[in-house]
Design an enzyme around this catalytic site. Structure first.
Site, PDB file in Angstrom:
ATOM      1  CE  LYS A 116      48.860 -10.005 -43.797  1.00  0.00           C
ATOM      2  NZ  LYS A 116      48.197 -11.026 -44.647  1.00  0.00           N
TER       3      LYS A 116
HETATM    4  C1  LIG Z   1      48.677 -11.867 -45.644  1.00  0.00           C
HETATM    5  C2  LIG Z   1      47.866 -13.023 -45.979  1.00  0.00           C
HETATM    6  C3  LIG Z   1      48.450 -14.236 -46.406  1.00  0.00           C
HETATM    7  C4  LIG Z   1      49.928 -14.383 -46.614  1.00  0.00           C
HETATM    8  O1  LIG Z   1      50.657 -14.302 -45.399  1.00  0.00           O
HETATM    9  P1  LIG Z   1      52.217 -13.946 -45.430  1.00  0.00           P
HETATM   10  O2  LIG Z   1      52.616 -13.790 -44.016  1.00  0.00           O
HETATM   11  O3  LIG Z   1      52.313 -12.655 -46.209  1.00  0.00           O
HETATM   12  O4  LIG Z   1      52.910 -15.055 -46.130  1.00  0.00           O
HETATM   13  C5  LIG Z   1      47.605 -15.311 -46.632  1.00  0.00           C
HETATM   14  N1  LIG Z   1      46.276 -15.216 -46.480  1.00  0.00           N
HETATM   15  C6  LIG Z   1      45.672 -14.062 -46.085  1.00  0.00           C
HETATM   16  C7  LIG Z   1      44.198 -14.026 -45.967  1.00  0.00           C
HETATM   17  C8  LIG Z   1      46.438 -12.933 -45.815  1.00  0.00           C
HETATM   18  O5  LIG Z   1      45.848 -11.805 -45.420  1.00  0.00           O
END
Ligand SMILES: *Cc1c(COP(=O)(O)O)cnc(C)c1O
Length: 465
Positions: free
Chosen positions: A112
């Site tokens: 993120k």
């Molecule tokens: C948010 C997240 C996901 C999923 O990603 P999306 O974009 O919501 O599909 C997978 N792994 C981790 C560690 C995350 O923080």
């Protein structure tokens, strides 16, 4: 470049800056560009081996032609200077034609950060240009909140309120949000699931008077800038390894469908990408929907990969819009059913169109723990449970005959989920030096019921409205 909403029959007239500041379109839909920008072959070649921030600037300029080139370069340079690896998103080989793309070298140790770090300086510029402030409301399944607070706290024109599901995220995840002590930050622990948190944020957006009064902004992956920023690492990695006639496939641990949709965007731009594999944990609604055509929500199960414990994937709406030939009427109908908690069927043409580019696999809890153990035995690497979901799906895709280079997205650092990693491998992953003080710092958060009034009151207080 103009943008339209997935629920609007009108031709799109919004520009990038407006799309980023609004987050969600007024009709409740998500923004997409009217046309996909395409990088020519020579342009793609020119980006091979270039610094990450440079590629990010190139991609952003395709989608944001209402921003100045010098601003774009300043934003991308600021975004990626704080990463703990000079490649920003390095590739690691794990098998003859298998790779991990490490996306956890940012300040809060999950992918993120890659998009959120860009959103911070981008918001600063867009708000300064308009002499405005903004109150960001974000729902988090664990990682978005910390990344958003790291990127946005301390910025003069932005306040931020994060909703997380109480006791459904890891302690390390929570501490990245609750220990900053920064002013202008509010953490709400909602007594419910992530879907409740995301529903509350969407309801705040739907309340037009409230939205205007606090000048609400979004940083969830409904925000188009996040998707654009995430498309960059698909481009850099596919250029590092792929070539014409030898496209890369990607296996993506999926929750809200933002990350894997960013892969689709990179492919539309002309990156050499083959199949996009959706990896789900026990919360397998997307896997079931892609296989059977029936999108049927079930109760959310708590797993060791909490950031994927989701039944309502916002960005699936963007894919439905694309795969239906941009049929806003159909999307509106299906999304209204979804909001009401109802199941819906995908028209067969839509399901068939999706399966031309996407596959999906589910990874059960046992399989995930086994995969973490095996990764440690084979490569001495500690893998976080989200990444392990991806690796299980990658194994299943190989078993069904997938050939060519395959990149699994390593979406979090193992130290963010020490309990699950230790249970699987017997080893406790260490936090990187910059995060060492985390477990001793004082926390600040408020527990609230999953009710709109309670959340709105907290946001109002934060906004001083
Ligand atoms: C948010 C997240 C996901 C999923 O990603 P999306 O974009 O919501 O599909 C997978 N792994 C981790 C560690 C995350 O923080």
């Amino acid at each position: 470049m103009n943008y339209l909403s997935t629920r609007s029959l009108e031709p799109g007239t919004s520009r990038f800056g407006e799309v980023v500041l609004r987050g969600l379109a007024a009709d409740g839909g998500l923004y997409l560009p009217v046309q996909w920008p395409r990088l020519g072959e020579a342009q793609v070649e020119g980006l091979r081996g270039k610094p990450y921030a440079r590629v990010a600037a190139e991609v952003l300029s395709l989608f944001a032609d209402d921003l100045h080139g010098s601003d774009i370069r300043a934003v991308t340079a600021e975004a990626y200077e704080g990463f703990g690896h000079p490649a920003v998103a390095p590739l690691v080989q794990t098998g003859p034609d298998d790779f991990l793309l490490e996306l956890f070298h940012g300040p809060t140790l999950a992918f993120k950060d890659v998009a959120m770090q860009l959103l911070g300086p981008l918001f600063d510029r867009l708000l300064a240009e308009r002499d405005r402030t903004m109150t960001v409301a974000a729902a988090t399944s664990g990682d978005t909140g910390g990344a958003a607070i790291a990127a946005l706290s301390g910025r003069e024109r932005v306040r931020i309120c994060v909703l997380h599901p109480h006791e459904r995220i890891s302690e390390v995840q929570r501490r990245f949000m609750t220990t900053t002590g920064a002013p202008g930050v509010e953490n709400l622990a909602v007594q419910g699931t992530f879907d409740d948190c995301q529903g509350l944020v969407k309801d705040m957006f739907a309340d037009e008077a409230f939205r205007t009064a606090v000048s609400l902004g979004a940083v969830n992956s409904i925000n188009w800038a996040r998707i654009v920023a995430q498309s960059v690492y698909y481009l850099t990695s596919s250029l590092a390894l792929g070539q014409a006639g030898r496209p890369m496939s990607y296996c993506v641990p999926t929750g809200n469908f933002g990350d894997v949709f960013a892969g689709y965007v990179a492919k539309r731009m002309g990156a050499p990408i083959g199949r996009l594999i959706v990896a789900t944990n026990d919360n397998d609604i997307l896997d079931r929907a892609l296989r059977t055509g029936r999108h049927e929500p079930r109760a959310v199960q708590a797993t060791h990969s909490p950031s994927m414990d989701i039944q309502v994937s916002s960005n699936f709406e963007r894919l439905l819009f694309e795969a239906s030939g941009r049929d806003a009427e159909l999307v509106t109908r299906l999304m209204t059913a979804q909001r009401a908690g109802e199941a819906f069927g995908l028209p067969e043409s839509v399901r068939a169109r999706i399966s031309e580019e996407f596959s999906s696999y589910r990874a059960g809890s046992e399989e995930v723990a086994d995969r973490m153990r095996r990764a440690f035995e084979e490569t001495a690497m500690l893998i976080d449970p989200h990444t392990a979901v991806g690796l299980v799906a990658a194994d299943k895709a190989r078993a069904e005959g997938l050939e060519g280079p395959l990149v699994t997205l390593a979406t979090a650092h193992p130290a963010k989920f020490p309990g699950a990693v230790e249970a699987a491998t017997g080893r406790i992953p260490a936090l990187p030096p910059h995060a060492e003080g985390l477990m001793a710092a004082e926390e600040r958060f408020e527990v609230v019921p999953p009710r709109l009034e309670a959340v709105q009151r907290a946001v109002q207080r934060l906004a001083g409205a």
